[in-house]
Design an enzyme around this catalytic site. Structure first.
Site, PDB file in Angstrom:
ATOM      1  N   ASN A 245     128.253  46.765  -9.721  1.00 59.98           N
ATOM      2  CA  ASN A 245     128.140  45.295  -9.734  1.00 59.98           C
ATOM      3  C   ASN A 245     129.531  44.802 -10.067  1.00 59.98           C
ATOM      4  O   ASN A 245     130.026  45.064 -11.177  1.00 59.98           O
ATOM      5  CB  ASN A 245     127.102  44.904 -10.785  1.00 59.98           C
ATOM      6  CG  ASN A 245     126.888  43.404 -10.937  1.00 59.98           C
ATOM      7  OD1 ASN A 245     126.474  42.975 -12.015  1.00 59.98           O
ATOM      8  ND2 ASN A 245     127.160  42.612  -9.931  1.00 59.98           N
TER       9      ASN A 245
ATOM     10  N   CYS B 152     125.548  37.322 -17.637  1.00 64.02           N
ATOM     11  CA  CYS B 152     125.848  38.398 -16.691  1.00 64.02           C
ATOM     12  C   CYS B 152     126.113  39.649 -17.534  1.00 64.02           C
ATOM     13  O   CYS B 152     127.209  39.792 -18.102  1.00 64.02           O
ATOM     14  CB  CYS B 152     127.037  38.073 -15.806  1.00 64.02           C
ATOM     15  SG  CYS B 152     127.382  39.388 -14.585  1.00 64.02           S
TER      16      CYS B 152
ATOM     17  N   ASN C 117     126.432  42.978 -16.893  1.00 61.64           N
ATOM     18  CA  ASN C 117     127.466  43.940 -16.502  1.00 61.64           C
ATOM     19  C   ASN C 117     128.862  43.366 -16.713  1.00 61.64           C
ATOM     20  O   ASN C 117     129.769  44.075 -17.179  1.00 61.64           O
ATOM     21  CB  ASN C 117     127.264  44.347 -15.034  1.00 61.64           C
ATOM     22  CG  ASN C 117     126.055  45.248 -14.850  1.00 61.64           C
ATOM     23  OD1 ASN C 117     125.786  46.125 -15.671  1.00 61.64           O
ATOM     24  ND2 ASN C 117     125.306  45.024 -13.791  1.00 61.64           N
TER      25      ASN C 117
ATOM     26  N   HIS D  64     114.765  35.367 -14.626  1.00 58.12           N
ATOM     27  CA  HIS D  64     114.394  36.626 -13.968  1.00 58.12           C
ATOM     28  C   HIS D  64     112.885  36.664 -13.729  1.00 58.12           C
ATOM     29  O   HIS D  64     112.105  36.284 -14.607  1.00 58.12           O
ATOM     30  CB  HIS D  64     114.787  37.830 -14.823  1.00 58.12           C
ATOM     31  CG  HIS D  64     116.264  38.073 -14.901  1.00 58.12           C
ATOM     32  ND1 HIS D  64     116.939  38.838 -13.986  1.00 58.12           N
ATOM     33  CD2 HIS D  64     117.196  37.604 -15.761  1.00 58.12           C
ATOM     34  CE1 HIS D  64     118.229  38.852 -14.289  1.00 58.12           C
ATOM     35  NE2 HIS D  64     118.414  38.103 -15.356  1.00 58.12           N
TER      36      HIS D  64
ATOM     37  N   ASN E  31     116.534  35.339 -10.306  1.00 63.68           N
ATOM     38  CA  ASN E  31     116.906  36.706  -9.957  1.00 63.68           C
ATOM     39  C   ASN E  31     115.601  37.485  -9.788  1.00 63.68           C
ATOM     40  O   ASN E  31     114.713  37.380 -10.663  1.00 63.68           O
ATOM     41  CB  ASN E  31     117.756  37.322 -11.069  1.00 63.68           C
ATOM     42  CG  ASN E  31     119.043  36.554 -11.286  1.00 63.68           C
ATOM     43  OD1 ASN E  31     119.991  36.677 -10.522  1.00 63.68           O
ATOM     44  ND2 ASN E  31     119.076  35.734 -12.335  1.00 63.68           N
TER      45      ASN E  31
ATOM     46  N   GLU F  88     119.774  39.271  -6.500  1.00 64.51           N
ATOM     47  CA  GLU F  88     120.331  38.355  -7.489  1.00 64.51           C
ATOM     48  C   GLU F  88     120.466  36.928  -6.955  1.00 64.51           C
ATOM     49  O   GLU F  88     120.887  36.710  -5.823  1.00 64.51           O
ATOM     50  CB  GLU F  88     121.705  38.832  -7.963  1.00 64.51           C
ATOM     51  CG  GLU F  88     121.671  40.041  -8.865  1.00 64.51           C
ATOM     52  CD  GLU F  88     122.930  40.183  -9.676  1.00 64.51           C
ATOM     53  OE1 GLU F  88     123.558  39.135  -9.981  1.00 64.51           O
ATOM     54  OE2 GLU F  88     123.300  41.322 -10.014  1.00 64.51           O
TER      55      GLU F  88
ATOM     56  N   CYS G 156     122.175  45.210 -12.067  1.00 63.00           N
ATOM     57  CA  CYS G 156     122.059  43.878 -12.672  1.00 63.00           C
ATOM     58  C   CYS G 156     121.751  44.084 -14.152  1.00 63.00           C
ATOM     59  O   CYS G 156     120.653  44.548 -14.495  1.00 63.00           O
ATOM     60  CB  CYS G 156     120.961  43.082 -11.985  1.00 63.00           C
ATOM     61  SG  CYS G 156     120.732  41.413 -12.631  1.00 63.00           S
TER      62      CYS G 156
ATOM     63  N   GLY H 134     119.220  41.677 -15.532  1.00 60.18           N
ATOM     64  CA  GLY H 134     117.960  42.032 -14.869  1.00 60.18           C
ATOM     65  C   GLY H 134     117.325  43.253 -15.482  1.00 60.18           C
ATOM     66  O   GLY H 134     116.104  43.320 -15.653  1.00 60.18           O
TER      67      GLY H 134
HETATM   68  N1  LIG Z   1     122.989  36.418 -10.453  1.00 64.03           N
HETATM   69  C1  LIG Z   1     122.781  36.155 -11.890  1.00 64.03           C
HETATM   70  C2  LIG Z   1     124.103  36.301 -12.669  1.00 64.03           C
HETATM   71  C3  LIG Z   1     124.637  37.734 -12.666  1.00 64.03           C
HETATM   72  C4  LIG Z   1     123.665  38.691 -13.273  1.00 64.03           C
HETATM   73  C5  LIG Z   1     123.985  40.174 -13.095  1.00 64.03           C
HETATM   74  N2  LIG Z   1     125.110  40.502 -12.261  1.00 64.03           N
HETATM   75  C6  LIG Z   1     124.084  40.849 -14.452  1.00 64.03           C
HETATM   76  O1  LIG Z   1     124.775  41.884 -14.576  1.00 64.03           O
HETATM   77  O2  LIG Z   1     123.402  40.363 -15.392  1.00 64.03           O
HETATM   78  C7  LIG Z   1     122.240  34.733 -12.078  1.00 64.03           C
HETATM   79  O3  LIG Z   1     122.560  33.854 -11.273  1.00 64.03           O
HETATM   80  O4  LIG Z   1     121.525  34.517 -13.064  1.00 64.03           O
END
Ligand SMILES: N[C@H](CCC[C@H](N)C(=O)O)C(=O)O
Length: 272
Positions: A13, A75, A77, A154, A183, A201, A210, A213
């Site tokens: 990621n 986020c 990661n 999520h 997500n 995502e 994720c 996630g």
């Molecule tokens: N797409 C997610 C943000 C990045 C989450 C993901 N890359 C992680 O590592 O948590 C959102 O809009 O809530």
């Protein structure tokens, strides 16, 4: 205007990280989306912007933007990557990241291995958020998913065979039940201590991993009585260890952080 950036990833990621702690670069959503484009820009799943911390005890203020330019409160990661970047820049093994979702404590366990305290999940319908008052453990959507927020929304489907997220992901991301989109996680329970996860995502599509996630999925699986509070999450890009700690309701996430390369980019070539 040549601007430096860090290209980093957590289990594939991937992120572009720009440091605005001393200077602003006019990073509008349009410019972020253009820079995130894998064919016309640098390319990344999320674009991460560092700003000076403005809350006591925080080392840096971190903002996360998806490839479509939308901002996310969390986020996982990228949080591990920023913690490792602070260490590379002379920080100690521990740091505190200020995010839109709150203060996150991070710890470098070993070179390239980071634990982030992602804080407590938010489980109320308004927290996710959902469009109306609904039990977040059983949403009225085919597949009986659960929902939770880790600072970002999520929805988790528990299944025996994981589908191609490209098929159902886009429509579920924009389901009317999710006023801020969502997500979309597709999870298969493998044991009390392990599950398999693929995530479509919000704002970025299918990613190799994720972090938030993985956290939300373990929370939802524990709520359903499917796994223990410490669980390995296996994703296309690799595995994270997640613990939903009973003592304080916080979710801990442990996994790798990698700096792929450092580069410079001429922002004048991108829309403002
Ligand atoms: N797409 C997610 C943000 C990045 C989450 C993901 N890359 C992680 O590592 O948590 C959102 O809009 O809530």
């Amino acid at each position: 205007m040549m601007i430096p950036f860090y290209k980093m990833h957590g289990l594939g990621n991937d992120f572009v990280v720009m440091d605005e702690r001393t200077e602003r670069f006019g990073l509008t959503p349009a410019r972020i989306a253009a820079l995130s484009d894998r064919h016309r820009g640098i390319g990344c799943d999320q674009f991460v912007v560092l700003r000076p911390a403005c809350r006591a005890g925080a080392d840096v203020f971190v903002r996360f933007f998806n490839a479509d330019g939308s901002e996310s409160g969390a986020c996982g990661n990228a949080s591990r990557c920023v913690a490792d970047l602070l260490r590379q820049q002379g920080g100690g093994a521990s740091s505190v990241l200020q995010t839109q979702a709150g203060l996150l404590a991070a710890r470098i366990d070993a070179p390239g291995e980071v634990t982030v305290d992602m804080g407590p999940p938010a489980l109320g319908w308004r927290d996710v958020p959902l469009a109306c008052e609904i039990d977040t453990l059983h949403l009225p959507i085919d597949g009986d998913p659960a929902a939770a927020s880790m600072g970002n929304p999520h929805v988790t489907f528990f299944m025996t065979d994981l589908p191609d997220p490209h098929e159902a992901g886009p429509a579920l991301e924009r389901h009317p039940l999710f006023p801020e989109r969502a997500n979309v996680g597709f999870a298969r329970i493998m044991s009390r201590g392990a599950l398999r996860l693929r995530v479509w995502e919000r704002g970025s599509g299918l990613t190799l991993a994720c972090g938030s996630g993985a956290c939300a999925t373990v929370v939802n699986a524990v709520r359903r009585g499917l796994v223990d509070r410490t669980c390995r999450v296996d994703m296309d890009g690799g595995s994270l260890t997640i613990t939903w700690r009973a003592a304080d309701d916080h979710v801990l996430m442990t996994g790798p952080a990698v700096t792929s390369f450092v580069g410079t980019v001429d922002l004048d070539g991108y829309p403002s």
